[in-house]
Design a protein around this motif. Structure first.
Motif, PDB file in Angstrom:
ATOM      1  N   GLY A 297      -0.075 -10.851   0.742  1.00 21.15           N
ATOM      2  CA  GLY A 297      -1.255 -10.752  -0.119  1.00 21.15           C
ATOM      3  C   GLY A 297      -2.456 -11.459   0.482  1.00 21.15           C
ATOM      4  O   GLY A 297      -3.521 -10.866   0.655  1.00 21.15           O
ATOM      5  N   VAL A 298      -2.252 -12.717   0.850  1.00 18.87           N
ATOM      6  CA  VAL A 298      -3.362 -13.509   1.393  1.00 18.87           C
ATOM      7  C   VAL A 298      -3.854 -12.891   2.698  1.00 18.87           C
ATOM      8  O   VAL A 298      -5.060 -12.690   2.903  1.00 18.87           O
ATOM      9  CB  VAL A 298      -2.912 -14.976   1.605  1.00 18.87           C
ATOM     10  CG1 VAL A 298      -3.947 -15.744   2.408  1.00 18.87           C
ATOM     11  CG2 VAL A 298      -2.691 -15.653   0.261  1.00 18.87           C
ATOM     12  N   ALA A 299      -2.912 -12.539   3.579  1.00 18.25           N
ATOM     13  CA  ALA A 299      -3.304 -12.004   4.882  1.00 18.25           C
ATOM     14  C   ALA A 299      -4.053 -10.688   4.717  1.00 18.25           C
ATOM     15  O   ALA A 299      -5.087 -10.469   5.355  1.00 18.25           O
ATOM     16  CB  ALA A 299      -2.068 -11.808   5.758  1.00 18.25           C
ATOM     17  N   SER A 300      -3.555  -9.817   3.817  1.00 18.51           N
ATOM     18  CA  SER A 300      -4.196  -8.507   3.730  1.00 18.51           C
ATOM     19  C   SER A 300      -5.592  -8.617   3.129  1.00 18.51           C
ATOM     20  O   SER A 300      -6.515  -7.930   3.562  1.00 18.51           O
ATOM     21  CB  SER A 300      -3.328  -7.526   2.941  1.00 18.51           C
ATOM     22  OG  SER A 300      -3.112  -8.019   1.657  1.00 18.51           O
ATOM     23  N   VAL A 301      -5.757  -9.520   2.178  1.00 19.84           N
ATOM     24  CA  VAL A 301      -7.101  -9.693   1.618  1.00 19.84           C
ATOM     25  C   VAL A 301      -8.063 -10.171   2.697  1.00 19.84           C
ATOM     26  O   VAL A 301      -9.166  -9.642   2.850  1.00 19.84           O
ATOM     27  CB  VAL A 301      -7.072 -10.680   0.432  1.00 19.84           C
ATOM     28  CG1 VAL A 301      -8.474 -11.112   0.072  1.00 19.84           C
ATOM     29  CG2 VAL A 301      -6.397 -10.036  -0.753  1.00 19.84           C
TER      30      VAL A 301
ATOM     31  N   SER B  33     -17.291  -1.430  -4.309  1.00 19.76           N
ATOM     32  CA  SER B  33     -16.069  -0.863  -4.891  1.00 19.76           C
ATOM     33  C   SER B  33     -14.857  -1.266  -4.060  1.00 19.76           C
ATOM     34  O   SER B  33     -13.764  -1.442  -4.579  1.00 19.76           O
ATOM     35  CB  SER B  33     -16.179   0.657  -5.004  1.00 19.76           C
ATOM     36  OG  SER B  33     -16.500   1.199  -3.762  1.00 19.76           O
ATOM     37  N   MET B  34     -15.086  -1.466  -2.758  1.00 18.98           N
ATOM     38  CA  MET B  34     -13.995  -1.946  -1.927  1.00 18.98           C
ATOM     39  C   MET B  34     -13.618  -3.372  -2.328  1.00 18.98           C
ATOM     40  O   MET B  34     -12.443  -3.729  -2.346  1.00 18.98           O
ATOM     41  CB  MET B  34     -14.415  -1.927  -0.461  1.00 18.98           C
ATOM     42  CG  MET B  34     -13.240  -1.976   0.467  1.00 18.98           C
ATOM     43  SD  MET B  34     -13.753  -1.553   2.126  1.00 18.98           S
ATOM     44  CE  MET B  34     -13.197  -2.986   2.988  1.00 18.98           C
ATOM     45  N   GLY B  35     -14.631  -4.164  -2.689  1.00 16.92           N
ATOM     46  CA  GLY B  35     -14.374  -5.529  -3.137  1.00 16.92           C
ATOM     47  C   GLY B  35     -13.490  -5.554  -4.373  1.00 16.92           C
ATOM     48  O   GLY B  35     -12.551  -6.333  -4.463  1.00 16.92           O
TER      49      GLY B  35
ATOM     50  N   ALA C 197      -9.764  -7.177  -4.653  1.00 12.74           N
ATOM     51  CA  ALA C 197      -9.404  -8.164  -5.671  1.00 12.74           C
ATOM     52  C   ALA C 197      -8.135  -7.716  -6.393  1.00 12.74           C
ATOM     53  O   ALA C 197      -7.244  -8.510  -6.675  1.00 12.74           O
ATOM     54  CB  ALA C 197     -10.547  -8.330  -6.658  1.00 12.74           C
ATOM     55  N   LEU C 198      -8.045  -6.409  -6.622  1.00 12.62           N
ATOM     56  CA  LEU C 198      -6.873  -5.860  -7.299  1.00 12.62           C
ATOM     57  C   LEU C 198      -5.615  -6.065  -6.442  1.00 12.62           C
ATOM     58  O   LEU C 198      -4.570  -6.494  -6.937  1.00 12.62           O
ATOM     59  CB  LEU C 198      -7.108  -4.369  -7.544  1.00 12.62           C
ATOM     60  CG  LEU C 198      -6.432  -3.816  -8.779  1.00 12.62           C
ATOM     61  CD1 LEU C 198      -7.070  -4.404 -10.023  1.00 12.62           C
ATOM     62  CD2 LEU C 198      -6.532  -2.300  -8.795  1.00 12.62           C
TER      63      LEU C 198
ATOM     64  N   GLY D 166       0.604 -11.878  -7.810  1.00 16.17           N
ATOM     65  CA  GLY D 166       1.472 -11.784  -8.981  1.00 16.17           C
ATOM     66  C   GLY D 166       2.921 -11.564  -8.571  1.00 16.17           C
ATOM     67  O   GLY D 166       3.826 -12.252  -9.045  1.00 16.17           O
ATOM     68  N   VAL D 167       3.114 -10.622  -7.644  1.00 21.73           N
ATOM     69  CA  VAL D 167       4.469 -10.350  -7.154  1.00 21.73           C
ATOM     70  C   VAL D 167       5.025 -11.605  -6.486  1.00 21.73           C
ATOM     71  O   VAL D 167       6.159 -12.027  -6.742  1.00 21.73           O
ATOM     72  CB  VAL D 167       4.455  -9.161  -6.167  1.00 21.73           C
ATOM     73  CG1 VAL D 167       5.792  -9.032  -5.467  1.00 21.73           C
ATOM     74  CG2 VAL D 167       4.118  -7.882  -6.911  1.00 21.73           C
ATOM     75  N   GLY D 168       4.188 -12.230  -5.648  1.00 27.87           N
ATOM     76  CA  GLY D 168       4.606 -13.470  -4.985  1.00 27.87           C
ATOM     77  C   GLY D 168       4.936 -14.549  -6.006  1.00 27.87           C
ATOM     78  O   GLY D 168       5.938 -15.249  -5.875  1.00 27.87           O
TER      79      GLY D 168
END
Ligand code: ADP
Ligand code: MG
Length: 648
Positions: free
Chosen positions: A286-290, A522-524, A528-529, A536-538
């Motif tokens: 999650g962190v890396a992909s963001v 919209s990409m932002g 965020a999603l 959340g999964v983590g």
């Protein structure tokens, strides 16, 4: 401090288990006894007679079902969980048949635990623990783990732990039960010494010989006291064991030793490192992909803006709408251009011809872009020549066959020529003289292809090269950038009134950039999603593992509670673990994200890291630990000490 009260005073203590839908069994049937400071008492009885149940009540690990327990005159029933923890920490020291040491910690660390909760400084703690262990003959084994010690040695560690905070009252439940006779004798000798030193000792045993060590023997059978040799008054020494109750329980001297909590949490994480890594994958990804997606998005945006802005943003582009067969386009005529020149917002009208031709020099030939334009092009697009000169308005009027080369085309077409100016090239079949070479725009826009072109005068392109009159597109220069939308509207109105049909396209760089910014927004939202979902999964993963940890370490929690940990100490410990786990996940995610970003940079992708995004992704992961770790930590903190201790 009440001189008139015995240290421990039980009146008609009853304890039953069950009730409700389970059968109710009474184990203790009304026990009354007084124990004074400094006594060495043995509570003796057969297995199952209720001795351990009684000891748990004496040690405030468990509550009686009925009857009163006064400790130094204070009714224990009136004390809250923190005060009971304080009593366990400051007044009692437990020695269990099964030693109850924490397996992952060394002998010294096990001994230090009660002092940890009492708020002793790290240095003092280590000093006192090693002194106690040395006194008990374990000076050589401070850093052994319980598994590396014999039963007798483990029991001595647990006695040292009981003494760590003073151990004014030692509650020993079958301390010799699991030991060979020699180790057993040694433990009894130690207890005797402690009794001589003024400690109050309550020894629980089923063994008459062991009980014979004590100065007073209370025998219980089936939950009743059947005999009591009575208190032996001691003349001296008892004051050393007297408990000072002037200390305010609840008002804690404990200051959060976060470092210690982190160290303990790190140890647990390290022991379960494989599981920890699996748990963390969600947070890491999650962190890396963001971080990566945001960096790529920003980089792409920067590149697009650079590309669009490289030729100036104060331009409106007008082109005929030729591609649609339903629109019988007329194109933009020369008289349209003159009308456009009269618009007040438009400061310059630049017609352009754009097409593709084979360009030949010597034996080299390439198909490339030919641009017919006017002398003002170089200024309007901020695209000066670096060698030679640009053609003039006169060249345009004269239909001169002069050409200015893009920098990449120049080096591709004539790699061995030092100065292309003065050379002759063929554009189609028409010979042109090279009069200049443009500076590179590709380095600005990131697209090197823009430097593959030949620029020739508009009239030459129109009449001699392409044989067409109307421009392929027109660049309108707007004087005031703020007026660009109004200018665009004026151009649109003018052309529509002249053509009576919308057979033209209007575009401007400022509008493109605005559209790009919208895409970015919209990409932002999408990013965020993604972040929320993966965190959340983590977080659920972390919660799952923490629940597992609490279940696995229930006995450890019981031991910590017996040595005086308060509920909030336990809560803090498990929260620290959860936060440490997610912090490690956050850091790993940041490192992974940065590495992927650097790899993309090496692959030529436009990447711009945002420090604020990195920091907030990291903090979100830490907060995930707090949020999802809270429930398991609270579950741990709410455990009943006796139930937790009994857990195997
Ligand atoms: P002792 O220590 O003298 O051997 P215990 O105090 O451990 O005896 O147990 C006394 C009796 O209480 C036993 O019959 C035991 O089965 C019962 N007992 C102990 N703990 C529980 C419990 N949590 N629930 C139900 N019965 C219990
Ligand atoms: Mg027992």
């Amino acid at each position: 401090m009440s001189e008139s009260w015995p240290l421990i005073s039980l009146r008609d203590i009853r304890k039953h288990y069950g009730g409700g839908d389970k059968p109710r069994v009474e184990i203790l049937h009304g026990i009354s006894l007084d124990i004074h400071a400094g006594e060495f008492v043995a509570i003796m009885g057969a297995s199952g007679s209720g001795k351990s149940t009684l000891m748990n009540i004496l040690g405030c690990l468990d509550k009686p079902s009925a009857g009163s327990y006064r400790f130094a005159g204070r009714n224990v029933a009136d004390m809250d969980a923190d005060e009971l923890a304080w009593l366990r920490r400051e007044a009692f020291g437990f020695v269990f048949q099964g030693y109850h040491l924490i397996a992952t910690e060394t002998a010294q660390e096990n001994v230090e635990i009660p002092a940890l909760y009492a708020g002793m400084s790290e240095h003092e703690r280590a000093e006192r623990a090693s002194a106690l262990l040395t006194r008990l003959g374990l000076g050589e084994r401070l850093h052994y783990r319980p598994k590396q010690l014999s039963g007798g040695q483990q029991q001595r560690v647990s006695i040292a732990r009981a003494l760590m905070n003073g151990g004014r009252i030692i509650l020993a439940d079958e301390p010799t039960g699991a030991l060979d006779s020699r180790s057993g004798e040694e433990v009894m000798r130690l207890l005797n010494e402690l009794a001589d030193a003024g400690h109050t000792i309550i020894l629980i045993t089923h063994d008459r010989d062991v009980a014979a060590n004590a100065r007073r023997v209370i025998e219980i059978r089936d939950g009743n006291v059947i005999s009591d040799t009575g208190p032996v008054q001691r003349e001296a020494g008892s004051e050393t064991a007297e408990l000072r109750l002037d200390h305010q329980p609840g008002q804690s001297q404990w200051r959060g030793d976060v470092l210690e909590a982190c160290r303990a949490a790190w140890r647990v994480m390290w022991v379960n490192r494989f599981r920890t890594v699996l748990t963390l994958l969600g947070i890491i990804i999650g962190v890396a992909s963001v971080i990566v997606m945001l960096a790529v998005g920003m980089g792409t945006k920067e590149r697009v803006v650079a590309e669009l802005g490289a030729f100036g943003t104060n331009h409106i582009y007008v082109s005929p709408k030729r591609e649609s067969s339903r629109v019988p386009g007329r194109g933009i005529s020369m008289s349209d251009l003159e009308a456009l020149e009269d618009l007040p917002q438009i400061t310059y009208v630049l017609p352009n011809f754009s097409g593709s031709k084979v360009v030949r020099y010597g034996n080299e030939d390439v198909q490339t872009r030919i641009k017919g334009s006017r002398a003002a092009m170089s200024r309007m697009l901020s695209w000066p020549v670096v060698t030679g000169s640009f053609f003039t308005e006169e060249d345009d009027r004269n239909m001169a066959t002069v050409a200015v080369l893009g920098s990449r085309l120049a080096s591709n077409l004539m790699p061995d020529v030092e100065n292309p100016v003065g050379e002759t090239i063929l554009v189609g079949n028409v010979p042109f003289q090279v009069i200049g070479v443009l500076g590179s725009k590709g380095t600005v826009t990131g697209d090197e292809g823009v430097d593959d072109l030949v620029v020739i005068p508009y009239s030459t392109a129109s009449l001699r090269v392409f044989g067409e009159r109307d421009p392929s597109y027109v660049t309108l220069e707007v004087g005031d950038m703020k007026q660009i939308d109004a200018a665009a509207k004026a151009v649109d109105d003018l052309l529509f009134s002249r053509h009576q049909i919308r057979d033209f396209n209007l575009e401007n760089a400022a509008a493109w950039i605005a559209a790009q910014a919208k895409t970015q927004d919209s990409m932002g939202v999408m990013l965020a999603l993604i972040a929320v979902i993966s965190l959340g999964v983590g977080g659920i993963g972390v919660m799952n593992v923490m629940l597992m940890t609490v279940r696995e370490r229930t006995r450890e929690i019981g031991i910590r509670m017996a040595t005086g940990a308060r509920q909030r100490d336990i809560l803090q410990q498990f929260l620290t673990e959860a936060v440490l786990v997610t912090t490690v996940g956050g850091v790993t995610g940041v490192i992974l994200g940065l590495s992927i970003g650097v790899a993309l940079v090496l692959l030529g992708m436009p990447v711009i890291f945002s420090l604020s995004a990195i920091i907030s992704a990291f903090f979100c992961s830490v907060i995930t630990g707090l949020v999802f770790g809270f429930m398991p930590a609270r579950q741990a903190a709410k455990l009943d000490p006796v139930v937790a201790l009994a857990n195997e």
